[in-house]
Scaffold this motif. Structure first.
Motif, PDB file in Angstrom:
ATOM      1  N   TYR A  67      16.741 -20.099  -6.990  1.00  0.00           N
ATOM      2  CA  TYR A  67      15.644 -20.041  -7.943  1.00  0.00           C
ATOM      3  C   TYR A  67      15.307 -21.397  -8.540  1.00  0.00           C
ATOM      4  O   TYR A  67      14.415 -21.510  -9.352  1.00  0.00           O
ATOM      5  CB  TYR A  67      15.980 -19.061  -9.068  1.00  0.00           C
ATOM      6  N   ARG A  68      16.020 -22.438  -8.159  1.00  0.00           N
ATOM      7  CA  ARG A  68      15.760 -23.745  -8.755  1.00  0.00           C
ATOM      8  C   ARG A  68      14.485 -24.383  -8.238  1.00  0.00           C
ATOM      9  O   ARG A  68      13.820 -25.110  -8.956  1.00  0.00           O
ATOM     10  CB  ARG A  68      16.939 -24.672  -8.504  1.00  0.00           C
ATOM     11  N   ALA A  69      14.143 -24.131  -6.989  1.00  0.00           N
ATOM     12  CA  ALA A  69      12.937 -24.734  -6.429  1.00  0.00           C
ATOM     13  C   ALA A  69      11.683 -24.066  -6.978  1.00  0.00           C
ATOM     14  O   ALA A  69      10.696 -24.729  -7.258  1.00  0.00           O
ATOM     15  CB  ALA A  69      12.970 -24.632  -4.903  1.00  0.00           C
ATOM     16  N   ASP A  70      11.717 -22.764  -7.143  1.00  0.00           N
ATOM     17  CA  ASP A  70      10.538 -22.045  -7.609  1.00  0.00           C
ATOM     18  C   ASP A  70      10.984 -20.904  -8.514  1.00  0.00           C
ATOM     19  O   ASP A  70      11.535 -19.903  -8.040  1.00  0.00           O
ATOM     20  CB  ASP A  70       9.751 -21.516  -6.410  1.00  0.00           C
ATOM     21  N   TRP A  71      10.770 -21.032  -9.796  1.00  0.00           N
ATOM     22  CA  TRP A  71      11.227 -20.037 -10.759  1.00  0.00           C
ATOM     23  C   TRP A  71      10.471 -18.722 -10.620  1.00  0.00           C
ATOM     24  O   TRP A  71      10.937 -17.691 -11.080  1.00  0.00           O
ATOM     25  CB  TRP A  71      11.089 -20.564 -12.183  1.00  0.00           C
ATOM     26  N   ARG A  72       9.288 -18.722  -9.985  1.00  0.00           N
ATOM     27  CA  ARG A  72       8.487 -17.499  -9.891  1.00  0.00           C
ATOM     28  C   ARG A  72       9.173 -16.420  -9.068  1.00  0.00           C
ATOM     29  O   ARG A  72       8.854 -15.247  -9.189  1.00  0.00           O
ATOM     30  CB  ARG A  72       7.117 -17.825  -9.318  1.00  0.00           C
ATOM     31  N   ARG A  73      10.131 -16.802  -8.265  1.00  0.00           N
ATOM     32  CA  ARG A  73      10.875 -15.789  -7.503  1.00  0.00           C
ATOM     33  C   ARG A  73      11.668 -14.871  -8.419  1.00  0.00           C
ATOM     34  O   ARG A  73      11.977 -13.743  -8.063  1.00  0.00           O
ATOM     35  CB  ARG A  73      11.821 -16.461  -6.509  1.00  0.00           C
ATOM     36  N   THR A  74      12.009 -15.364  -9.597  1.00  0.00           N
ATOM     37  CA  THR A  74      12.778 -14.532 -10.521  1.00  0.00           C
ATOM     38  C   THR A  74      11.936 -13.442 -11.172  1.00  0.00           C
ATOM     39  O   THR A  74      12.470 -12.618 -11.892  1.00  0.00           O
ATOM     40  CB  THR A  74      13.418 -15.389 -11.632  1.00  0.00           C
ATOM     41  N   LEU A  75      10.656 -13.442 -10.926  1.00  0.00           N
ATOM     42  CA  LEU A  75       9.821 -12.364 -11.454  1.00  0.00           C
ATOM     43  C   LEU A  75      10.173 -11.027 -10.812  1.00  0.00           C
ATOM     44  O   LEU A  75       9.723  -9.977 -11.263  1.00  0.00           O
ATOM     45  CB  LEU A  75       8.341 -12.687 -11.254  1.00  0.00           C
ATOM     46  N   SER A  76      10.987 -11.061  -9.766  1.00  0.00           N
ATOM     47  CA  SER A  76      11.460  -9.824  -9.169  1.00  0.00           C
ATOM     48  C   SER A  76      12.470  -9.117 -10.080  1.00  0.00           C
ATOM     49  O   SER A  76      12.678  -7.908  -9.943  1.00  0.00           O
ATOM     50  CB  SER A  76      12.075 -10.099  -7.804  1.00  0.00           C
ATOM     51  N   TYR A  77      13.089  -9.842 -11.013  1.00  0.00           N
ATOM     52  CA  TYR A  77      14.005  -9.195 -11.960  1.00  0.00           C
ATOM     53  C   TYR A  77      13.255  -8.191 -12.839  1.00  0.00           C
ATOM     54  O   TYR A  77      13.674  -7.038 -12.936  1.00  0.00           O
ATOM     55  CB  TYR A  77      14.733 -10.236 -12.811  1.00  0.00           C
ATOM     56  N   PRO A  78      12.159  -8.588 -13.489  1.00  0.00           N
ATOM     57  CA  PRO A  78      11.434  -7.555 -14.241  1.00  0.00           C
ATOM     58  C   PRO A  78      10.817  -6.496 -13.339  1.00  0.00           C
ATOM     59  O   PRO A  78      10.661  -5.341 -13.751  1.00  0.00           O
ATOM     60  CB  PRO A  78      10.349  -8.322 -14.999  1.00  0.00           C
ATOM     61  N   ALA A  79      10.490  -6.867 -12.099  1.00  0.00           N
ATOM     62  CA  ALA A  79       9.927  -5.884 -11.170  1.00  0.00           C
ATOM     63  C   ALA A  79      10.935  -4.789 -10.844  1.00  0.00           C
ATOM     64  O   ALA A  79      10.547  -3.661 -10.531  1.00  0.00           O
ATOM     65  CB  ALA A  79       9.469  -6.567  -9.887  1.00  0.00           C
ATOM     66  N   GLY A  80      12.210  -5.083 -10.913  1.00  0.00           N
ATOM     67  CA  GLY A  80      13.237  -4.061 -10.702  1.00  0.00           C
ATOM     68  C   GLY A  80      13.742  -3.466 -11.999  1.00  0.00           C
ATOM     69  O   GLY A  80      14.179  -2.310 -12.043  1.00  0.00           O
ATOM     70  N   ALA A  81      13.674  -4.249 -13.087  1.00  0.00           N
ATOM     71  CA  ALA A  81      14.224  -3.792 -14.357  1.00  0.00           C
ATOM     72  C   ALA A  81      13.361  -2.712 -15.012  1.00  0.00           C
ATOM     73  O   ALA A  81      13.884  -1.761 -15.587  1.00  0.00           O
ATOM     74  CB  ALA A  81      14.395  -4.972 -15.311  1.00  0.00           C
ATOM     75  N   VAL A  82      12.059  -2.864 -14.918  1.00  0.00           N
ATOM     76  CA  VAL A  82      11.179  -1.882 -15.567  1.00  0.00           C
ATOM     77  C   VAL A  82      11.311  -0.502 -14.920  1.00  0.00           C
ATOM     78  O   VAL A  82      11.518   0.496 -15.624  1.00  0.00           O
ATOM     79  CB  VAL A  82       9.719  -2.388 -15.581  1.00  0.00           C
ATOM     80  N   PRO A  83      11.243  -0.386 -13.572  1.00  0.00           N
ATOM     81  CA  PRO A  83      11.485   0.949 -12.996  1.00  0.00           C
ATOM     82  C   PRO A  83      12.910   1.434 -13.229  1.00  0.00           C
ATOM     83  O   PRO A  83      13.141   2.636 -13.410  1.00  0.00           O
ATOM     84  CB  PRO A  83      11.226   0.767 -11.504  1.00  0.00           C
ATOM     85  N   GLY A  84      13.874   0.515 -13.254  1.00  0.00           N
ATOM     86  CA  GLY A  84      15.256   0.906 -13.538  1.00  0.00           C
ATOM     87  C   GLY A  84      15.385   1.481 -14.940  1.00  0.00           C
ATOM     88  O   GLY A  84      16.091   2.472 -15.157  1.00  0.00           O
ATOM     89  N   ALA A  85      14.696   0.868 -15.902  1.00  0.00           N
ATOM     90  CA  ALA A  85      14.718   1.393 -17.270  1.00  0.00           C
ATOM     91  C   ALA A  85      14.028   2.755 -17.333  1.00  0.00           C
ATOM     92  O   ALA A  85      14.487   3.654 -18.037  1.00  0.00           O
ATOM     93  CB  ALA A  85      14.041   0.405 -18.214  1.00  0.00           C
ATOM     94  N   ALA A  86      12.947   2.902 -16.571  1.00  0.00           N
ATOM     95  CA  ALA A  86      12.252   4.196 -16.551  1.00  0.00           C
ATOM     96  C   ALA A  86      13.140   5.287 -15.953  1.00  0.00           C
ATOM     97  O   ALA A  86      13.189   6.412 -16.460  1.00  0.00           O
ATOM     98  CB  ALA A  86      10.951   4.072 -15.753  1.00  0.00           C
TER      99      ALA A  86
END
Length: 161
Positions: A67-86
Motif C-alpha cells: 500500500y505504500r506506492a498507492d494508498w487508494r488500494r486500501t479503500l478495499s478495507y471500507p469496501a469489506g468493512a461496511v458489508p461486514g458490519a451490516a
C-alpha cells in the motif's frame, strides 16, 4: 497489471468481510467454558477459522508495503468493512454485535487514512518540514550565541574602563 490490482482489492475486501463475519459469529455462538477455560462450542469452528485466518493475509499485505506506492488500494478495507458490519448487525443486535460493527467500521475508516498519511510523498514532506525546523532552530541558536558574545564583550569593555 491492472488485473492484479483489482484482484488484490477484491481479496482484501473479502478478507475484511470474512473477518467481520467470523467475529460476529463468535459473538453469536459465545463461549463454552470448561476446566481449562473458554473453548469454541460445537458449530463455531467456521467462525473461529474466519476470525483467526483472515487477519494474517491482511497483515502480510500491509507489512510487505503493497500500500505504500498507492494508498487508494486500501479503500478495499471500507469496501469489506461496511458489508461486514451490516452482516454483524444482521446476525443480532446485542452489544457484542454493535461492538463488532463499530470495530469494523473503525478499521475501514482508519486504515486508508493512516496509509495515506504514510505514503512516500507524505513521508518526504514530513522529512523536509523537520529539516526546515531544524535549520530554523540552528539559526536561532546561532543568533542567541552571537547576542551572548556581544553582551560578554560589552561587559568586558565596561569592566576594563
Amino acid at each position: 497489471m491492472r488485473a492484479a490490482w483489482v484482484v488484490g482489492v477484491v481479496l482484501t475486501a473479502g478478507l475484511v468481510f470474512w473477518f467481520g463475519w467470523g467475529l460476529a459469529g463468535l459473538v453469536d455462538v459465545g463461549c463454552d467454558w470448561d476446566a481449562r477455560g473458554c473453548r469454541v462450542p460445537d458449530g463455531g469452528g467456521a467462525y473461529f477459522t474466519a476470525f483467526m485466518a483472515a487477519p494474517w493475509p491482511l497483515g502480510f499485505m500491509a507489512k510487505a508495503g503493497l500500500y505504500r506506492a498507492d494508498w487508494r488500494r486500501t479503500l478495499s478495507y471500507p469496501a469489506g468493512a461496511v458489508p461486514g458490519a451490516a452482516v454483524a448487525l444482521g446476525m443480532g443486535t446485542s452489544a457484542g454485535h454493535w461492538v463488532v460493527a463499530l470495530v469494523l467500521v473503525l478499521i475501514g475508516a482508519l486504515v486508508p487514512l493512516l496509509t495515506r498519511y504514510n505514503t512516500a510523498a507524505a513521508r518526504e514532506a514530513r522529512r523536509q518540514e523537520r529539516e526546515r525546523r531544524a535549520r530554523e532552530e540552528r539559526r536561532e541558536r546561532a543568533r542567541v550565541r552571537r547576542r551572548e558574545r556581544r553582551r560578554e564583550r560589552r561587559r568586558s569593555r565596561s569592566s576594563a574602563t
